[in-house]
Write a protein that holds these residues in place. Structure first.
Motif, PDB file in Angstrom:
ATOM      1  N   PRO A 159       9.935  -2.165  40.844  1.00  0.00           N
ATOM      2  CA  PRO A 159      10.444  -2.120  41.910  1.00  0.00           C
ATOM      3  C   PRO A 159      12.191  -1.872  42.090  1.00  0.00           C
ATOM      4  O   PRO A 159      12.927  -1.844  42.747  1.00  0.00           O
ATOM      5  CB  PRO A 159      11.204  -3.049  39.705  1.00  0.00           C
ATOM      6  N   ALA A 160      11.969  -0.103  41.491  1.00  0.00           N
ATOM      7  CA  ALA A 160      12.909   0.643  41.543  1.00  0.00           C
ATOM      8  C   ALA A 160      13.560   0.923  43.173  1.00  0.00           C
ATOM      9  O   ALA A 160      13.515   0.393  44.218  1.00  0.00           O
ATOM     10  CB  ALA A 160      13.214   1.843  41.172  1.00  0.00           C
ATOM     11  N   ARG A 161      11.758   0.837  44.011  1.00  0.00           N
ATOM     12  CA  ARG A 161      11.801   1.278  45.486  1.00  0.00           C
ATOM     13  C   ARG A 161      12.519  -0.598  45.826  1.00  0.00           C
ATOM     14  O   ARG A 161      12.607  -0.150  47.428  1.00  0.00           O
ATOM     15  CB  ARG A 161      10.481   1.919  45.313  1.00  0.00           C
ATOM     16  N   ALA A 162      11.513  -1.502  45.508  1.00  0.00           N
ATOM     17  CA  ALA A 162      12.455  -1.762  45.943  1.00  0.00           C
ATOM     18  C   ALA A 162      13.167  -3.025  46.066  1.00  0.00           C
ATOM     19  O   ALA A 162      14.545  -3.415  47.672  1.00  0.00           O
ATOM     20  CB  ALA A 162      11.403  -3.465  45.645  1.00  0.00           C
ATOM     21  N   ALA A 163      14.030  -2.475  44.913  1.00  0.00           N
ATOM     22  CA  ALA A 163      15.761  -2.444  44.871  1.00  0.00           C
ATOM     23  C   ALA A 163      15.993  -1.933  46.299  1.00  0.00           C
ATOM     24  O   ALA A 163      17.065  -1.890  46.898  1.00  0.00           O
ATOM     25  CB  ALA A 163      16.372  -2.355  43.640  1.00  0.00           C
ATOM     26  N   ARG A 164      15.834  -0.351  46.515  1.00  0.00           N
ATOM     27  CA  ARG A 164      16.221   0.613  46.818  1.00  0.00           C
ATOM     28  C   ARG A 164      16.020   0.238  48.579  1.00  0.00           C
ATOM     29  O   ARG A 164      17.619  -0.113  49.791  1.00  0.00           O
ATOM     30  CB  ARG A 164      15.715   2.042  46.700  1.00  0.00           C
ATOM     31  N   GLU A 165      15.482  -0.510  48.920  1.00  0.00           N
ATOM     32  CA  GLU A 165      15.021  -0.707  50.445  1.00  0.00           C
ATOM     33  C   GLU A 165      15.314  -2.206  50.720  1.00  0.00           C
ATOM     34  O   GLU A 165      15.918  -2.358  51.807  1.00  0.00           O
ATOM     35  CB  GLU A 165      13.155  -1.031  50.226  1.00  0.00           C
ATOM     36  N   GLU A 166      15.694  -2.990  49.753  1.00  0.00           N
ATOM     37  CA  GLU A 166      16.701  -4.328  49.792  1.00  0.00           C
ATOM     38  C   GLU A 166      17.848  -4.182  49.866  1.00  0.00           C
ATOM     39  O   GLU A 166      18.521  -4.651  51.191  1.00  0.00           O
ATOM     40  CB  GLU A 166      16.693  -4.915  48.321  1.00  0.00           C
ATOM     41  N   ALA A 167      18.343  -2.407  49.554  1.00  0.00           N
ATOM     42  CA  ALA A 167      19.723  -2.704  49.657  1.00  0.00           C
ATOM     43  C   ALA A 167      19.574  -1.820  50.643  1.00  0.00           C
ATOM     44  O   ALA A 167      20.872  -2.349  51.654  1.00  0.00           O
ATOM     45  CB  ALA A 167      20.420  -1.424  48.522  1.00  0.00           C
ATOM     46  N   VAL A 168      19.055  -1.242  51.333  1.00  0.00           N
ATOM     47  CA  VAL A 168      19.332  -0.762  52.666  1.00  0.00           C
ATOM     48  C   VAL A 168      19.023  -1.217  53.694  1.00  0.00           C
ATOM     49  O   VAL A 168      20.201  -1.256  54.674  1.00  0.00           O
ATOM     50  CB  VAL A 168      18.044   0.551  53.057  1.00  0.00           C
ATOM     51  N   ALA A 169      18.664  -2.415  53.865  1.00  0.00           N
ATOM     52  CA  ALA A 169      17.876  -3.466  54.279  1.00  0.00           C
ATOM     53  C   ALA A 169      18.940  -4.731  54.698  1.00  0.00           C
ATOM     54  O   ALA A 169      19.840  -4.855  55.388  1.00  0.00           O
ATOM     55  CB  ALA A 169      16.748  -4.160  53.699  1.00  0.00           C
ATOM     56  N   GLN A 170      19.772  -4.349  53.355  1.00  0.00           N
ATOM     57  CA  GLN A 170      21.103  -5.169  53.421  1.00  0.00           C
ATOM     58  C   GLN A 170      23.040  -4.723  53.749  1.00  0.00           C
ATOM     59  O   GLN A 170      23.823  -4.717  54.385  1.00  0.00           O
ATOM     60  CB  GLN A 170      21.767  -6.001  52.180  1.00  0.00           C
ATOM     61  N   GLY A 171      22.446  -3.397  54.963  1.00  0.00           N
ATOM     62  CA  GLY A 171      23.504  -2.486  54.994  1.00  0.00           C
ATOM     63  C   GLY A 171      23.843  -1.494  53.945  1.00  0.00           C
ATOM     64  O   GLY A 171      25.212  -1.294  53.838  1.00  0.00           O
TER      65      GLY A 171
END
Length: 229
Positions: A159-171
């Motif tokens: 989940p930590a990596r998924a949240a990081r990738e989602e945040a980066v994808a949202q700018g």
């Protein structure tokens, strides 16, 4: 080497080191016989890395003493051992149920490598390779070698990596690029949920799925001062 090749080796050695030259007819014959006795199984040159002239030249450059036939023989044996150490037996083409033919093929391959007739087999080594153009194009289109469906399945386990990738994808800025000043997690590592008991001792150190808010603010402030290229 035969007698003619030994004579050529001695002539070459005499040009590099005149101390090895013999002038008498009997001395020359004895010298050729001595060298041929010790170098009878040493080839003059092979297709893969051995040349007796290079061995003689290396000895003349490295040693102050006149070269002896045993010096050449020892260099050849060292060269042969090195080749066999780098050789990995390929799977024989003979029938595995025929141990005699199987063993004979293995020995034939090893003798060829030791004699310099064949190069050592490196089929078990990891050789560098260049990705094809199609692979590079697909990576540029998808942005990752992990398919989106697989990445979605893995999100439940990291989940930590998924949240990081989602945040980066949202700018949003990548919070894990900076150190967390709250839990002191180093850059690149997820934040920790530290809990303290009534006595002040730490009771928990679980990994947080999302970074601490102060870490997100710090990453945002640094990204404004140092924008990504």
């Amino acid at each position: 080497m035969d007698r003619r090749e030994v004579a050529a080796v001695l002539a070459y050695t005499g040009r590099l080191d005149p101390r090895t030259i013999r002038t008498g007819t009997g001395e020359v014959g004895d010298q050729i016989a001595q060298w041929q006795e010790l170098l009878g199984d040493v080839p003059f040159a092979t297709e893969h890395g051995w040349d007796v002239r290079e061995a003689i030249r290396a000895h003349v450059l490295d040693s102050p003493y006149p070269i002896l036939p045993v010096d050449v023989a020892r260099r050849w044996r060292a060269h042969r051992r090195d080749r066999l150490d780098r050789h990995t037996d390929p799977t024989p083409g003979a029938d595995p149920d025929d141990p005699v033919a199987w063993r004979a093929e293995l020995l034939h391959g090893r003798r060829a490598v030791a004699a310099g007739v064949a190069a050592p087999s490196t089929h078990r080594q990891i050789n560098p390779c260049v990705p094809s153009r199609q692979v590079e194009e697909r990576l540029r289109e998808g942005g990752s070698c992990i398919p989106p469906a697989v990445r979605a399945e893995l999100a439940h386990y990291r989940p930590a990596r998924a949240a990081r990738e989602e945040a980066v994808a949202q700018g949003q800025p990548d919070a894990l690029r900076v150190q967390c000043e709250w839990c002191h997690a180093p850059a690149g590592a997820p934040c920790r949920q530290r809990q303290a008991g009534p006595d002040g001792a730490a009771r928990g150190n679980a990994v947080r799925a999302t970074p601490h808010p102060s870490r997100i603010d710090l990453a945002a402030a640094r990204s404004v001062r140092q924008p990504d290229p």
